[in-house]
Motif scaffolding. Structure first.
Motif, PDB file in Angstrom:
ATOM      1  N   VAL A  68      40.892  32.061  44.696  1.00  0.00           N
ATOM      2  CA  VAL A  68      41.255  33.294  45.072  1.00  0.00           C
ATOM      3  C   VAL A  68      42.714  33.392  44.798  1.00  0.00           C
ATOM      4  O   VAL A  68      43.580  32.303  45.224  1.00  0.00           O
ATOM      5  CB  VAL A  68      40.767  33.818  46.436  1.00  0.00           C
ATOM      6  CG1 VAL A  68      41.627  34.808  46.911  1.00  0.00           C
ATOM      7  CG2 VAL A  68      39.219  33.747  46.735  1.00  0.00           C
ATOM      8  N   CYS A 113      35.298  40.478  50.335  1.00  0.00           N
ATOM      9  CA  CYS A 113      34.755  40.427  49.057  1.00  0.00           C
ATOM     10  C   CYS A 113      33.834  41.838  48.908  1.00  0.00           C
ATOM     11  O   CYS A 113      33.293  42.294  50.004  1.00  0.00           O
ATOM     12  CB  CYS A 113      33.831  39.488  48.953  1.00  0.00           C
ATOM     13  SG  CYS A 113      34.348  37.643  49.074  1.00  0.00           S
ATOM     14  N   THR A 127      38.245  40.491  45.580  1.00  0.00           N
ATOM     15  CA  THR A 127      38.138  39.734  46.707  1.00  0.00           C
ATOM     16  C   THR A 127      39.704  39.845  47.215  1.00  0.00           C
ATOM     17  O   THR A 127      40.585  40.275  46.342  1.00  0.00           O
ATOM     18  CB  THR A 127      38.178  38.310  46.240  1.00  0.00           C
ATOM     19  OG1 THR A 127      39.131  37.862  45.345  1.00  0.00           O
ATOM     20  CG2 THR A 127      36.591  37.876  45.936  1.00  0.00           C
TER      21      THR A 127
END
Length: 153
Positions: A68, A113, A127
């Motif tokens: 991420v 998410c 995300t």
């Protein structure tokens, strides 16, 4: 003369193809299922399976970690838990899932998410890092039926 125009219009409509008369503006949208298949109601179990499948797919494609982006950094994470109590159908074919993950830096990250799709074919569209070690970076506030991120006071 007016009668002939009305008769001609009626005949033209009669011979026009039905799909042209009844076509939908955006048939590709999920709320307009295509012929031959109805949209299936998505359950929280489907959302949970969708987020787990996405995380596993990302792990398999990379170095064994889920990645991420946060503040121009690439966080390499391991799944701790999917918050099955926070899974939501947002309507319009959009879904929300929240997961806890452990970073290689030792910190715990709460990741929000957003998904779209049908059971077995869900895709994560966005995300965001929501919390780091339990400290929120933003909160959610509902305004006129829409949820928005708001800064932490």
């Amino acid at each position: 003369m007016m009668g002939k125009i009305i008769v001609a219009a009626a005949i033209a409509l009669f011979f026009s193809p039905a799909p042209a008369l009844f076509s939908q503006e955006h048939p590709e949208h999920p709320e307009h299922p295509k012929a031959g298949g109805a949209t299936k109601k998505v359950s929280t179990a489907d959302i949970s399976a969708g987020i787990k499948k996405h995380i596993q797919s990302d792990i398999t494609k990379s170095d064994g970690k889920f990645h991420v982006k946060y503040e121009n950094q690439d966080l390499a994470l391991d799944l701790i838990k999917v918050h099955d109590d926070r899974l939501q159908d947002l309507g319009g074919g959009k879904y929300f899932a929240c997961v806890d993950m452990k970073g290689t830096d030792g910190k715990t990250y709460d990741i929000d998410c957003f998904l779209t799709g049908q059971p077995g074919k869900m895709t994560v569209t966005d995300t965001a890092v929501h919390k780091i070690d339990g400290k929120p970076l933003y909160n959610w506030k509902e305004e006129n039926g829409k949820w928005n991120k708001v800064p932490v006071s």
